[in-house]
Structures are given as C-alpha cells and as structure tokens.
Design a protein around this motif. Structure first.
Motif, mmCIF file in Angstrom:
data_model
loop_
_atom_site.group_PDB
_atom_site.id
_atom_site.type_symbol
_atom_site.label_atom_id
_atom_site.label_comp_id
_atom_site.label_asym_id
_atom_site.label_seq_id
_atom_site.Cartn_x
_atom_site.Cartn_y
_atom_site.Cartn_z
ATOM 1 N N ARG A 1 -16.954 10.954 58.416
ATOM 2 C CA ARG A 1 -16.242 11.952 58.819
ATOM 3 C C ARG A 1 -15.091 12.221 59.667
ATOM 4 N N GLY A 2 -14.597 10.676 60.196
ATOM 5 C CA GLY A 2 -13.513 10.508 60.852
ATOM 6 C C GLY A 2 -13.361 10.891 62.447
ATOM 7 N N LEU A 3 -14.782 11.294 62.908
ATOM 8 C CA LEU A 3 -14.841 11.772 64.218
ATOM 9 C C LEU A 3 -14.793 10.524 65.317
ATOM 10 N N VAL A 4 -15.786 9.726 65.005
ATOM 11 C CA VAL A 4 -15.705 8.219 66.009
ATOM 12 C C VAL A 4 -15.676 7.068 65.063
ATOM 13 N N VAL A 5 -14.468 6.640 64.988
ATOM 14 C CA VAL A 5 -14.111 5.424 64.265
ATOM 15 C C VAL A 5 -13.847 4.225 65.199
ATOM 16 N N PRO A 6 -14.949 3.208 64.971
ATOM 17 C CA PRO A 6 -14.782 2.152 66.020
ATOM 18 C C PRO A 6 -13.476 1.443 66.087
ATOM 19 N N SER A 7 -13.056 0.995 67.015
ATOM 20 C CA SER A 7 -11.542 0.500 67.256
ATOM 21 C C SER A 7 -11.397 -0.877 66.655
ATOM 22 N N ALA A 8 -12.515 -1.644 66.447
ATOM 23 C CA ALA A 8 -12.376 -3.030 65.789
ATOM 24 C C ALA A 8 -13.480 -3.410 65.092
ATOM 25 N N ARG A 9 -13.386 -4.697 64.400
ATOM 26 C CA ARG A 9 -14.139 -5.157 63.654
ATOM 27 C C ARG A 9 -14.579 -6.606 63.899
#
Length: 235
Positions: free
Chosen positions: A23-31
C-alpha cells in the motif's frame, strides 16, 4: 532490521508488514544482496505512525494521505490525546466501580442506575470493535450481517463436530477432521473475503479475547490448535 525481526519486535505479522509495503505505507529503505527487506530507524518510526493512526480508527487510505502531508509530531499529539481520553474514561469507571463496591457492603444487590452507568462506561472504555476495526470495516461487517446469517448459523454445528472428534481422540490428520478443517477454512474465507488486513484484525481480536470467545460458544485455543493440525495454513 529484517522483516521477521521487525515483526517480532512490534507484535505485527510479516503479512501485515508486506501488506503495508504494497500500500506504500511502510516501504523498507534497503534490500540485502539476497533481496531481503531491511528497515532502518526511519522505517520503524513510520511503522509506529501507521499503528497509532490505525488505533485512532483511520482507514489505510487516509493514513497514507496523512503520512504524505503530515508529520511525526502530529501523529504523536493525536495518539497522546486518545490515550488521555482513555485514561479519563478509566478513572471515571474506577470511581463508579469503587462507589458500587462500597454500597454493596450495605445492600444485597447494586442499584439499577449503578448497573446502567457501569455498562455505559465499560462500553466507552472497552469497545471491542473500535479497538480492532476501522469505521469502514465495522460498516462492512454490519452490511454483511444479513447475508452472512447462514454462514454464522453453520459455526455452532461445525464447532460441535470438531469438539466431538477431539473428545474421541481422532487424529487431526484423519480424513474426517481434514474435511471439517476445510469447511472451517471456507467459513473464515466467506467472512473476511480474502482482505488481508481484515483477516489479521479478526485473528488478532480472537487471540486477544480467547476467554470471551470461548464463553460465548466459540472455539477455545485447544480447538484452534487441533483443527490447525488438520488443515492448510489459514486462508
């Protein structure tokens, strides 16, 4: 933190965190190199904001708009205001209960007015649906109430059948139990209709109120564990 670590630290499920990412609410900053999600301090603050705003009863779409246009201090202030309101309600309820307890020492039964006041205050302090569902989800569940009467009526018979197999010592992998487990999964699916957020809130409400659910005729944890041994992962 990886997604599993964040889930354990916050009490959320990995599925919920994945849903919030979609939903684009909490997108992790890295992979990582293995494409595992990695959350930093800013992401954790974002998770708190979503949790706090959900507790305030906002739908995810509104939360997304607020997170885009609002700020962390606004969310904190709103959460603090809600906590203060709950504390005020709890203090009022405690005063009412203390007064009734004192009066019961001299009377065999509480005055009807006391009972009515306690019901009202308990309802304001502990509105179960308000704790777990947004206004939109409550409205949706109420809208399904009539059309879901047949489904609701099927639960007591199914629970009784599962209880009978438990009492008989039937192995959870037995075909009879597996058939009951399939029906169990179908009834759950008809209720939440595949909505991952609604599904998680329903499971959370049951997990937080196991004694109340069992007292109302619903399944206890032993039954949940038993039927879980004979069916696939919950739908």
């Amino acid at each position: 933190m990886k997604v599993g670590e964040l889930a354990r630290a916050t009490g959320l499920t990995v599925r919920t965190l994945h849903h919030w990412e979609e939903r684009g609410l909490v997108v992790p900053s890295a992979r990582t190199a293995a494409d595992h999600r990695v959350y930093d301090d800013g992401d954790v603050r974002r998770v708190y904001q979503v949790v706090a705003l959900r507790e305030l009863g906002l739908p995810l779409d509104a939360i997304g708009d607020l997170l885009t246009n609002g700020s962390f201090d606004v969310v904190l202030a709103a959460h603090l205001e809600q906590v203060d309101a709950r504390l005020t309600a709890l203090r009022s309820l405690r005063g009412t209960l203390a007064g009734v307890v004192d009066r019961l020492r001299a009377a065999p039964a509480p005055d009807p007015s006391d009972v009515l006041r306690m019901i009202d205050e308990v309802s304001r302090v502990n509105d179960t649906f308000a704790q777990y569902f947004t206004p939109e989800q409550v409205a949706e569940l109420q809208a399904r109430r009539t059309e879901g009467e047949a489904t609701a009526a099927a639960w007591p018979e199914l629970i009784a059948a599962v209880r009978a197999e438990m009492d008989a010592g039937t192995d959870p992998a037995d075909p009879r139990v597996r058939a009951l487990a399939t029906r169990w999964a179908e009834l759950l699916e008809s209720f939440h209709r595949g909505d991952p957020e609604l599904r998680e809130q329903l499971y959370r409400m049951r997990a937080d109120n196991t004694a109340e659910v069992a007292a109302a005729g619903g399944p206890d944890q032993a039954m949940i564990d038993y039927i879980g041994g004979g069916r696939p992962a919950r739908p």
